[in-house]
Scaffold this motif. Structure first.
Motif, short mmCIF file in Angstrom:
data_model
loop_
_atom_site.label_atom_id
_atom_site.label_comp_id
_atom_site.label_asym_id
_atom_site.label_seq_id
_atom_site.Cartn_x
_atom_site.Cartn_y
_atom_site.Cartn_z
N GLU A 81 38.09 82.99 59.38
CA GLU A 81 38.00 81.56 59.15
C GLU A 81 39.27 81.05 58.50
OE1 GLU A 81 34.52 81.12 56.80
OE2 GLU A 81 33.49 82.44 58.19
N LYS A 82 39.64 79.84 58.87
CA LYS A 82 40.85 79.25 58.35
C LYS A 82 40.75 79.12 56.83
CE LYS A 82 43.80 75.77 60.41
NZ LYS A 82 43.82 74.42 60.89
N PHE A 83 39.73 78.43 56.41
CA PHE A 83 39.47 78.22 54.99
C PHE A 83 38.03 78.59 54.74
CE2 PHE A 83 42.43 74.57 53.56
CZ PHE A 83 43.43 75.49 53.40
N ASP A 84 37.79 79.47 53.84
CA ASP A 84 36.40 79.73 53.48
C ASP A 84 36.06 78.79 52.34
OD1 ASP A 84 33.92 80.71 53.21
OD2 ASP A 84 34.52 82.64 52.38
N LEU A 85 36.09 77.53 52.66
CA LEU A 85 35.84 76.50 51.65
C LEU A 85 34.34 76.26 51.57
CD1 LEU A 85 36.64 74.09 49.85
CD2 LEU A 85 36.78 72.75 51.93
N TYR A 87 33.30 73.61 44.88
CA TYR A 87 34.34 74.19 45.74
C TYR A 87 34.60 75.63 45.36
CZ TYR A 87 35.68 69.48 47.26
OH TYR A 87 35.68 68.22 47.79
N LEU A 88 34.79 76.45 46.38
CA LEU A 88 35.31 77.80 46.17
C LEU A 88 36.75 77.79 46.68
CD1 LEU A 88 35.14 80.86 45.65
CD2 LEU A 88 34.25 81.12 47.96
N ILE A 89 37.68 78.04 45.78
CA ILE A 89 39.09 77.98 46.14
C ILE A 89 39.69 79.37 45.99
CG2 ILE A 89 41.34 76.99 45.48
CD1 ILE A 89 39.52 74.87 46.61
N LYS A 90 40.41 79.79 47.01
CA LYS A 90 41.01 81.13 46.98
C LYS A 90 42.53 81.04 46.86
CE LYS A 90 37.34 83.14 49.73
NZ LYS A 90 36.96 83.95 50.90
N PHE A 91 43.02 81.64 45.80
CA PHE A 91 44.47 81.73 45.59
C PHE A 91 44.89 83.19 45.71
CE2 PHE A 91 44.52 77.86 42.51
CZ PHE A 91 44.47 77.01 43.59
N LEU A 92 46.17 83.40 45.92
CA LEU A 92 46.66 84.78 46.03
C LEU A 92 48.03 84.88 45.36
CD1 LEU A 92 46.30 87.09 49.04
CD2 LEU A 92 48.63 86.65 48.27
N THR A 93 48.22 85.95 44.60
CA THR A 93 49.53 86.18 43.98
C THR A 93 50.31 87.17 44.84
OG1 THR A 93 48.63 87.99 42.65
CG2 THR A 93 48.78 85.83 41.59
N LEU A 148 46.27 74.15 42.02
CA LEU A 148 44.93 73.65 42.33
C LEU A 148 44.98 72.18 42.74
CD1 LEU A 148 41.88 74.14 42.46
CD2 LEU A 148 41.74 73.51 40.05
N ASP A 149 45.81 71.43 42.06
CA ASP A 149 45.93 70.02 42.40
C ASP A 149 46.50 69.85 43.82
OD1 ASP A 149 45.66 67.30 41.82
OD2 ASP A 149 47.77 67.13 41.31
N LEU A 150 47.50 70.64 44.16
CA LEU A 150 48.07 70.57 45.51
C LEU A 150 47.01 70.88 46.56
CD1 LEU A 150 51.54 72.40 45.17
CD2 LEU A 150 51.11 69.95 45.24
N VAL A 151 46.26 71.93 46.31
CA VAL A 151 45.27 72.38 47.30
C VAL A 151 44.12 71.38 47.41
CG1 VAL A 151 43.56 74.18 47.77
CG2 VAL A 151 45.89 74.81 47.17
N MET A 152 43.64 70.90 46.27
CA MET A 152 42.54 69.93 46.30
C MET A 152 42.97 68.64 47.00
SD MET A 152 39.88 71.35 45.00
CE MET A 152 38.72 70.11 44.44
N THR A 153 44.23 68.26 46.79
CA THR A 153 44.75 67.06 47.45
C THR A 153 44.81 67.28 48.95
OG1 THR A 153 46.03 66.52 45.49
CG2 THR A 153 46.70 65.45 47.52
N ARG A 154 45.26 68.46 49.35
CA ARG A 154 45.34 68.77 50.78
C ARG A 154 43.95 68.76 51.40
NH1 ARG A 154 48.88 72.61 54.29
NH2 ARG A 154 50.35 72.60 52.58
N ILE A 155 43.00 69.33 50.70
CA ILE A 155 41.63 69.36 51.22
C ILE A 155 41.11 67.93 51.38
CG2 ILE A 155 39.24 69.93 50.62
CD1 ILE A 155 40.37 72.48 49.27
N PHE A 160 40.53 57.69 51.40
CA PHE A 160 41.73 57.51 50.60
C PHE A 160 42.76 56.72 51.40
CE2 PHE A 160 39.57 61.31 49.39
CZ PHE A 160 39.47 61.16 48.03
N PRO A 161 42.46 55.47 51.71
CA PRO A 161 43.36 54.70 52.56
C PRO A 161 44.72 54.53 51.92
CG PRO A 161 41.70 53.28 51.58
CD PRO A 161 41.34 54.68 51.23
N GLY A 162 45.73 54.96 52.67
CA GLY A 162 47.11 54.76 52.23
C GLY A 162 47.46 55.46 50.93
N ARG A 163 46.59 56.35 50.47
CA ARG A 163 46.86 56.99 49.18
C ARG A 163 47.78 58.18 49.35
NH1 ARG A 163 41.87 56.95 45.73
NH2 ARG A 163 42.65 54.88 45.38
N LYS A 164 48.77 58.24 48.48
CA LYS A 164 49.70 59.37 48.56
C LYS A 164 49.13 60.53 47.77
CE LYS A 164 53.96 56.89 49.34
NZ LYS A 164 53.74 55.52 48.90
N ARG A 165 49.87 61.63 47.79
CA ARG A 165 49.47 62.83 47.05
C ARG A 165 49.23 62.48 45.59
NH1 ARG A 165 51.69 68.57 48.19
NH2 ARG A 165 50.15 68.18 49.73
#
Ligand code: GTP
Ligand code: MG
Length: 241
Positions: free
Chosen positions: A9-13, A28-34, A198-205, A214-219
């Motif tokens: 799966e692309k995202f196991d969100l 949300y279940l968010i998966k990060f990797l180092t 986390l902020d980057l990923v949540m924004t992307r989601i 989120f009309p016209g809303r930026k990151r």
């Protein structure tokens, strides 16, 4: 412990069903990797983030491991409006930097939603290898431009530093990455780096799942509010549905 390779799966969100709270107690279940060379401090970084502890003994990771942490995430938009609280369960996959585990560890890249790429400020080669790690990411991650934070770790070892902050920043700019100088030993910027990712990923989601909300809303601006879930009152953690 046997850990199976991740699903295709692309995202196991996992978004919990608000009316079905027994399914899970997070939104949300968010998966990060180092990732990064062996010895740069990936395992130490994650221990510092999840437990607030540091061990000076080097026990190189065999294959892959993971740690977990619950946080409450509230986005802060550019217009100053704070979003509702989201209960986030973060799974942090800790890969072995050693070459012999490479085929195993890269199999986990595909299932991760954000990446913490570490190098050691006292080790030139680990800095030069950033490019190779980014190539690996481009090949194995879910997309060609995933969210990645670059961390120059061991910032506490100032006298042994061989990579200057300016040089590291230039490298980060070259690859359009956000850069943090971190120390798994003192905790410097460790939480901040994870929260930023986390902020980057949540924004992307949010932008991917429901653009119409989120009309016209930026990151979202980086001024995100994240509180550790531990010790907080339940009412604070409610998603506000
Ligand atoms: P692999 O599992 O082999 O890929 O290595 P790793 O990247 O997980 O490195 P690890 O976290 O095991 O740390 C390697 C060594 O560096 C250990 O002895 C740690 O104590 C030490 N170390 C890690 N981070 C820091 C740091 O920020 N400051 C200092 N002074 N030492 C650190
Ligand atoms: Mg390790």
């Amino acid at each position: 412990m046997t850990i199976l390779p991740p699903s295709k799966e692309k995202f196991d969100l996992v978004m919990a069903d608000a009316g079905n709270t027994h399914v899970s107690d997070y939104d949300y279940l968010i998966k990060f990797l180092t990732l990064g060379d062996s010895g740069v401090g990936k395992t130490s970084f994650l221990y510092q983030y999840t437990d607030g502890t540091f061990h000076s003994k080097f026990i190189s990771t065999v294959g892959i491991d993971f740690r977990e942490k619950r946080v409450v995430y509230r986005s802060q938009h550019a217009d100053g409006i704070t979003g509702r609280s989201q209960r986030v369960h973060i799974q942090l996959w800790d890969t072995a930097g050693q070459e012999r585990f490479r085929s195993l560890t890269t199999a986990f890249f595909r299932d991760s939603m954000g990446f913490l790429l570490l190098f050691d400020l006292t080790n030139e080669q680990s800095f030069l290898n950033i490019r190779n790690w980014l190539d690996q990411l481009r090949t194995h991650a879910y997309c060609e431009n995933p969210d990645v934070i670059l961390c120059g770790n061991k910032a506490d070892l100032e006298e042994e530093r061989v990579v200057s902050e300016e040089r590291a920043k230039q490298e980060a700019e070259k690859y359009e990455l956000t850069y943090f100088e971190t120390s798994a030993s003192t905790g410097q910027n460790v939480t901040k780096a994870v929260e930023f990712l986390l902020d980057l990923v949540m924004t992307r989601i949010r932008e991917t799942v429901d653009n119409t909300n989120f009309p016209g809303r930026k990151r979202a601006a980086p001024g995100v509010h994240i509180e550790s879930d531990e010790g907080d009152g339940q009412s604070k953690n409610s998603c506000g549905c």
